[in-house]
Design a protein around this motif. Structure first.
Motif, PDB file in Angstrom:
ATOM      1  N   MET A   1       0.823  -1.211   0.000  1.00 58.85           N
ATOM      2  CA  MET A   1       0.000   0.000   0.000  1.00 58.85           C
ATOM      3  C   MET A   1       0.857   1.262   0.000  1.00 58.85           C
ATOM      4  O   MET A   1       0.430   2.319  -0.488  1.00 58.85           O
ATOM      5  CB  MET A   1      -0.918   0.001   1.218  1.00 58.85           C
ATOM      6  CG  MET A   1      -1.992  -1.074   1.210  1.00 58.85           C
ATOM      7  SD  MET A   1      -3.198  -0.891  -0.114  1.00 58.85           S
ATOM      8  CE  MET A   1      -4.228   0.430   0.539  1.00 58.85           C
ATOM      9  N   ALA A   2       2.071   1.177   0.542  1.00 63.60           N
ATOM     10  CA  ALA A   2       2.943   2.353   0.579  1.00 63.60           C
ATOM     11  C   ALA A   2       3.482   2.721  -0.795  1.00 63.60           C
ATOM     12  O   ALA A   2       3.767   3.897  -1.057  1.00 63.60           O
ATOM     13  CB  ALA A   2       4.102   2.107   1.549  1.00 63.60           C
ATOM     14  N   ALA A   3       3.632   1.729  -1.685  1.00 63.18           N
ATOM     15  CA  ALA A   3       4.232   1.992  -2.998  1.00 63.18           C
ATOM     16  C   ALA A   3       3.461   3.048  -3.804  1.00 63.18           C
ATOM     17  O   ALA A   3       4.046   4.040  -4.250  1.00 63.18           O
ATOM     18  CB  ALA A   3       4.361   0.685  -3.778  1.00 63.18           C
ATOM     19  N   PRO A   4       2.135   2.898  -4.036  1.00 63.31           N
ATOM     20  CA  PRO A   4       1.430   3.940  -4.787  1.00 63.31           C
ATOM     21  C   PRO A   4       1.297   5.257  -4.036  1.00 63.31           C
ATOM     22  O   PRO A   4       1.009   6.286  -4.641  1.00 63.31           O
ATOM     23  CB  PRO A   4       0.051   3.319  -5.044  1.00 63.31           C
ATOM     24  CG  PRO A   4      -0.106   2.265  -4.014  1.00 63.31           C
ATOM     25  CD  PRO A   4       1.269   1.755  -3.734  1.00 63.31           C
ATOM     26  N   ALA A   5       1.516   5.242  -2.709  1.00 60.06           N
ATOM     27  CA  ALA A   5       1.509   6.498  -1.953  1.00 60.06           C
ATOM     28  C   ALA A   5       2.781   7.289  -2.208  1.00 60.06           C
ATOM     29  O   ALA A   5       2.792   8.521  -2.088  1.00 60.06           O
ATOM     30  CB  ALA A   5       1.363   6.212  -0.454  1.00 60.06           C
ATOM     31  N   LEU A   6       3.864   6.588  -2.588  1.00 56.84           N
ATOM     32  CA  LEU A   6       5.160   7.245  -2.808  1.00 56.84           C
ATOM     33  C   LEU A   6       5.429   7.537  -4.273  1.00 56.84           C
ATOM     34  O   LEU A   6       6.099   8.520  -4.595  1.00 56.84           O
ATOM     35  CB  LEU A   6       6.285   6.363  -2.240  1.00 56.84           C
ATOM     36  CG  LEU A   6       6.239   6.108  -0.722  1.00 56.84           C
ATOM     37  CD1 LEU A   6       7.299   5.082  -0.324  1.00 56.84           C
ATOM     38  CD2 LEU A   6       6.443   7.400   0.044  1.00 56.84           C
ATOM     39  N   TRP A   7       4.935   6.674  -5.166  1.00 52.81           N
ATOM     40  CA  TRP A   7       5.205   6.851  -6.598  1.00 52.81           C
ATOM     41  C   TRP A   7       3.888   6.904  -7.360  1.00 52.81           C
ATOM     42  O   TRP A   7       3.086   5.977  -7.311  1.00 52.81           O
ATOM     43  CB  TRP A   7       6.048   5.698  -7.126  1.00 52.81           C
ATOM     44  CG  TRP A   7       7.411   5.651  -6.495  1.00 52.81           C
ATOM     45  CD1 TRP A   7       8.477   6.453  -6.770  1.00 52.81           C
ATOM     46  CD2 TRP A   7       7.835   4.744  -5.472  1.00 52.81           C
ATOM     47  NE1 TRP A   7       9.546   6.112  -5.978  1.00 52.81           N
ATOM     48  CE2 TRP A   7       9.187   5.069  -5.166  1.00 52.81           C
ATOM     49  CE3 TRP A   7       7.213   3.704  -4.774  1.00 52.81           C
ATOM     50  CZ2 TRP A   7       9.906   4.380  -4.209  1.00 52.81           C
ATOM     51  CZ3 TRP A   7       7.932   3.023  -3.808  1.00 52.81           C
ATOM     52  CH2 TRP A   7       9.270   3.354  -3.540  1.00 52.81           C
ATOM     53  N   GLU A   8       3.665   7.995  -8.099  1.00 51.23           N
ATOM     54  CA  GLU A   8       2.404   8.215  -8.791  1.00 51.23           C
ATOM     55  C   GLU A   8       2.517   7.831 -10.264  1.00 51.23           C
ATOM     56  O   GLU A   8       2.752   8.663 -11.140  1.00 51.23           O
ATOM     57  CB  GLU A   8       1.988   9.690  -8.678  1.00 51.23           C
ATOM     58  CG  GLU A   8       1.734  10.155  -7.261  1.00 51.23           C
ATOM     59  CD  GLU A   8       1.495  11.647  -7.213  1.00 51.23           C
ATOM     60  OE1 GLU A   8       1.243  12.239  -8.283  1.00 51.23           O
ATOM     61  OE2 GLU A   8       1.580  12.224  -6.123  1.00 51.23           O
ATOM     62  N   ASN A   9       2.357   6.550 -10.537  1.00 55.94           N
ATOM     63  CA  ASN A   9       2.284   6.084 -11.922  1.00 55.94           C
ATOM     64  C   ASN A   9       1.577   4.743 -11.948  1.00 55.94           C
ATOM     65  O   ASN A   9       1.419   4.087 -10.906  1.00 55.94           O
ATOM     66  CB  ASN A   9       3.674   5.990 -12.561  1.00 55.94           C
ATOM     67  CG  ASN A   9       4.605   5.073 -11.800  1.00 55.94           C
ATOM     68  OD1 ASN A   9       4.432   3.853 -11.795  1.00 55.94           O
ATOM     69  ND2 ASN A   9       5.599   5.659 -11.119  1.00 55.94           N
ATOM     70  N   THR A  10       1.161   4.324 -13.121  1.00 56.26           N
ATOM     71  CA  THR A  10       0.367   3.108 -13.252  1.00 56.26           C
ATOM     72  C   THR A  10       1.134   1.870 -12.799  1.00 56.26           C
ATOM     73  O   THR A  10       0.613   1.012 -12.085  1.00 56.26           O
ATOM     74  CB  THR A  10      -0.087   2.929 -14.704  1.00 56.26           C
ATOM     75  OG1 THR A  10      -0.913   4.035 -15.076  1.00 56.26           O
ATOM     76  CG2 THR A  10      -0.877   1.638 -14.873  1.00 56.26           C
ATOM     77  N   ALA A  11       2.414   1.758 -13.214  1.00 60.20           N
ATOM     78  CA  ALA A  11       3.198   0.567 -12.889  1.00 60.20           C
ATOM     79  C   ALA A  11       3.353   0.404 -11.383  1.00 60.20           C
ATOM     80  O   ALA A  11       3.173  -0.696 -10.840  1.00 60.20           O
ATOM     81  CB  ALA A  11       4.566   0.652 -13.563  1.00 60.20           C
ATOM     82  N   ALA A  12       3.706   1.505 -10.696  1.00 62.57           N
ATOM     83  CA  ALA A  12       3.890   1.424  -9.243  1.00 62.57           C
ATOM     84  C   ALA A  12       2.581   1.091  -8.544  1.00 62.57           C
ATOM     85  O   ALA A  12       2.559   0.328  -7.562  1.00 62.57           O
ATOM     86  CB  ALA A  12       4.450   2.746  -8.714  1.00 62.57           C
ATOM     87  N   THR A  13       1.473   1.644  -9.056  1.00 65.14           N
ATOM     88  CA  THR A  13       0.176   1.380  -8.439  1.00 65.14           C
ATOM     89  C   THR A  13      -0.224  -0.076  -8.571  1.00 65.14           C
ATOM     90  O   THR A  13      -0.599  -0.737  -7.593  1.00 65.14           O
ATOM     91  CB  THR A  13      -0.902   2.284  -9.056  1.00 65.14           C
ATOM     92  OG1 THR A  13      -0.557   3.652  -8.834  1.00 65.14           O
ATOM     93  CG2 THR A  13      -2.263   2.000  -8.445  1.00 65.14           C
ATOM     94  N   VAL A  14      -0.143  -0.613  -9.793  1.00 61.09           N
ATOM     95  CA  VAL A  14      -0.541  -1.999 -10.027  1.00 61.09           C
ATOM     96  C   VAL A  14       0.369  -2.958  -9.271  1.00 61.09           C
ATOM     97  O   VAL A  14      -0.100  -3.914  -8.629  1.00 61.09           O
ATOM     98  CB  VAL A  14      -0.540  -2.314 -11.534  1.00 61.09           C
ATOM     99  CG1 VAL A  14      -0.818  -3.798 -11.772  1.00 61.09           C
ATOM    100  CG2 VAL A  14      -1.581  -1.468 -12.253  1.00 61.09           C
ATOM    101  N   ALA A  15       1.687  -2.712  -9.315  1.00 60.97           N
ATOM    102  CA  ALA A  15       2.618  -3.586  -8.599  1.00 60.97           C
ATOM    103  C   ALA A  15       2.388  -3.510  -7.091  1.00 60.97           C
ATOM    104  O   ALA A  15       2.380  -4.535  -6.395  1.00 60.97           O
ATOM    105  CB  ALA A  15       4.060  -3.201  -8.944  1.00 60.97           C
ATOM    106  N   GLY A  16       2.201  -2.298  -6.588  1.00 59.28           N
ATOM    107  CA  GLY A  16       2.007  -2.126  -5.149  1.00 59.28           C
ATOM    108  C   GLY A  16       0.750  -2.799  -4.639  1.00 59.28           C
ATOM    109  O   GLY A  16       0.780  -3.514  -3.625  1.00 59.28           O
ATOM    110  N   ILE A  17      -0.363  -2.595  -5.333  1.00 58.06           N
ATOM    111  CA  ILE A  17      -1.609  -3.187  -4.842  1.00 58.06           C
ATOM    112  C   ILE A  17      -1.627  -4.699  -5.039  1.00 58.06           C
ATOM    113  O   ILE A  17      -2.311  -5.420  -4.297  1.00 58.06           O
ATOM    114  CB  ILE A  17      -2.854  -2.532  -5.474  1.00 58.06           C
ATOM    115  CG1 ILE A  17      -2.865  -2.691  -6.995  1.00 58.06           C
ATOM    116  CG2 ILE A  17      -2.930  -1.056  -5.095  1.00 58.06           C
ATOM    117  CD1 ILE A  17      -4.075  -2.056  -7.672  1.00 58.06           C
TER     118      ILE A  17
END
Length: 463
Positions: A354-370
């Protein structure tokens, strides 16, 4: 619906019903329909919000209204199945669910849509425990274990199918069809089950604890409303504090009523046991995190990254698969690691994801993080069941499983409310950076729950 082999009770050997596997297939489809009705709607939220002119609060209730009614009335539905017969409750629940889905699909206003969703939740609370009762009744011995294993696997497959189906329907005929699709399926199941299900007598005598169901649903509904409202009105306000206090008082009234009524919905004393308390905490947090992922992700990917509903559904597919992989891995190692180690590990993995998309704002980071967060929540679902149900007496297993199922649905309702308020500006159409607090809130919830789990979970490993 959380199930356990501990729910299986001994009964005299009898001739098995030759239609039992066909019945399992039919009620399995019905249960799958109830499960995917959360994720299939999540993909459609931005589009139905735009068409009906719904604000963030109303969109949150589209998710929370269903899960709140489902969870609040689930134990009452199980009791009704005992009193009036599982066959009657399954058929009535299917008819009501199909009708409520038609109402939601035809909705021309937020009120009409929310009414449909609440009735869907009420129908699901009737249908799900009654369908599980049929499975337990129709199968015995090793066959029953296999049947319950199939039943339990519907959760992960429902999430995966829901995101893909939601994307296909929203991108194709439009968002009303995420509801319309339930109508022919529900009615076909009614016709088939009427032909296959044997007549049943009432299993027990007694009465329903309607007062208890109203109190616990009102308490969670008040808390959900307070959390949703805080996104616009503020967290530190007299109104928010007043609603929180009102929710606590309603929970107190529910607990007091359960101790004095002759036919309580749940034995409150079970929740005082550390294994059961830990299990309910984990199932509540796991479901809240899962809903946070779907609720935030669908708005972020569609409204702020410009992806269509079909692409968004495909982005969520690895998330659903990661949940199943995490659950499968947890089931293999929990006997060696114990509940405490695995529960804390699952929560820390979820927090990191959950912290990954909070730190990096892009599609790849969001999908990987969630997806990483989903793997952690998959672990939690297994640990929650093993911890809560692993050390209780067989005659208490049904009640403990029902409590877990109730907290599962309440977790979805509260998770949507919290994340909706934390990311209110982003969901309302503001800057994409406004989503970061929502993902960060999920990370904080998981981290705090990991600390609580470490101290709360008994040292003795779950069997």
């Amino acid at each position: 619906m959380v199930v356990s082999e501990a729910e299986i009770s001994t009964s005299p050997t009898r001739t098995p019903d030759p239609r039992r596997w066909k019945i399992l297939g039919l009620v399995g489809v019905a249960q799958l329909m109830l499960i995917l009705d959360v994720t299939v709607v999540a993909i459609a939220l931005p589009h139905l919000g735009a068409d009906l002119g719904l604000e963030r609060e109303a969109l949150t209730w589209v998710v929370s209204g269903y899960t709140l009614a489902f969870g609040g009335l689930l134990l009452l539905g199980g009791r009704a199945a005992d009193l009036f017969g599982a066959r009657r409750l399954v058929l009535l629940g299917l008819v009501l669910f199909a009708g409520a889905s038609l109402l939601a699909g035809l909705a021309e206003s937020g009120g009409m849509l929310l009414a449909g969703r609440v009735i869907q939740g009420l129908s699901a609370a009737m249908l799900s425990p009654a369908a599980l009762s049929l499975v337990v009744t129709l199968f015995e011995g090793e066959e029953r274990n296999k049947a319950l294993g199939i039943w339990s696997s519907l959760g992960g497959s429902g999430a995966a199918l829901g995101v893909l189906l939601g994307g296909l329907l929203t991108a194709g005929p439009g968002w009303p069809w995420v509801f319309f699709v339930n109508v022919p399926v529900g009615l076909a199941l009614v016709v088939a089950l009427r032909a296959y299900l044997p007549p049943q007598r009432r299993a027990t005598s007694g009465r329903l604890d309607a007062v208890g169901a109203i109190l616990v649903t009102a308490a969670t509904g008040t808390l959900t409303y307070a959390l949703i409202r805080a996104g616009d009105k503020g967290w530190i306000t007299i109104a928010t504090a007043g609603l929180m206090v009102a929710a606590l008082l309603l929970y107190w009234a529910f607990a007091a009523w359960q101790r004095r009524t002759a036919t309580p919905l749940m034995d409150i004393r079970l929740l005082a046991r550390r294994p059961v308390a830990t299990g309910t905490l984990l199932i509540l947090v796991a479901t809240a995190l899962m809903i946070m992922v779907f609720f935030l992700g669908t708005f972020y990917l569609q409204d702020h990254r410009g992806h269509g509903p079909l692409a968004t559904g495909l982005f969520f597919l690895p998330v659903a698969l990661a949940t199943m992989i995490g659950a499968n891995a947890a089931g293999r190692v929990i006997g060696r690691t114990g509940s405490r180690t695995l529960g804390v590990a699952g929560l820390l993995v979820a927090a990191a994801g959950m912290a990954a998309p909070a730190l990096w704002e892009n599609t790849a980071a969001t999908v990987a993080g969630i997806a990483v967060a989903a793997a952690g929540t998959g672990v939690l679902f297994v640990v929650a069941s093993a911890t809560a149900l692993g050390q209780i007496e067989p005659h208490e297993a049904g009640l403990a499983s029902g409590i877990l199922s109730t907290f599962h649905e309440f977790g979805a309702s509260l998770g949507a409310a919290v994340v909706s308020s934390m990311a209110a500006a982003g969901i309302a159409g503001g800057d994409a950076a406004a989503f970061a607090p929502g993902f960060a809130a999920g990370a904080v919830v998981a981290a705090v729950a990991a600390l609580l789990t470490f101290f709360l979970t008994p040292k003795k490993p779950s069997p």
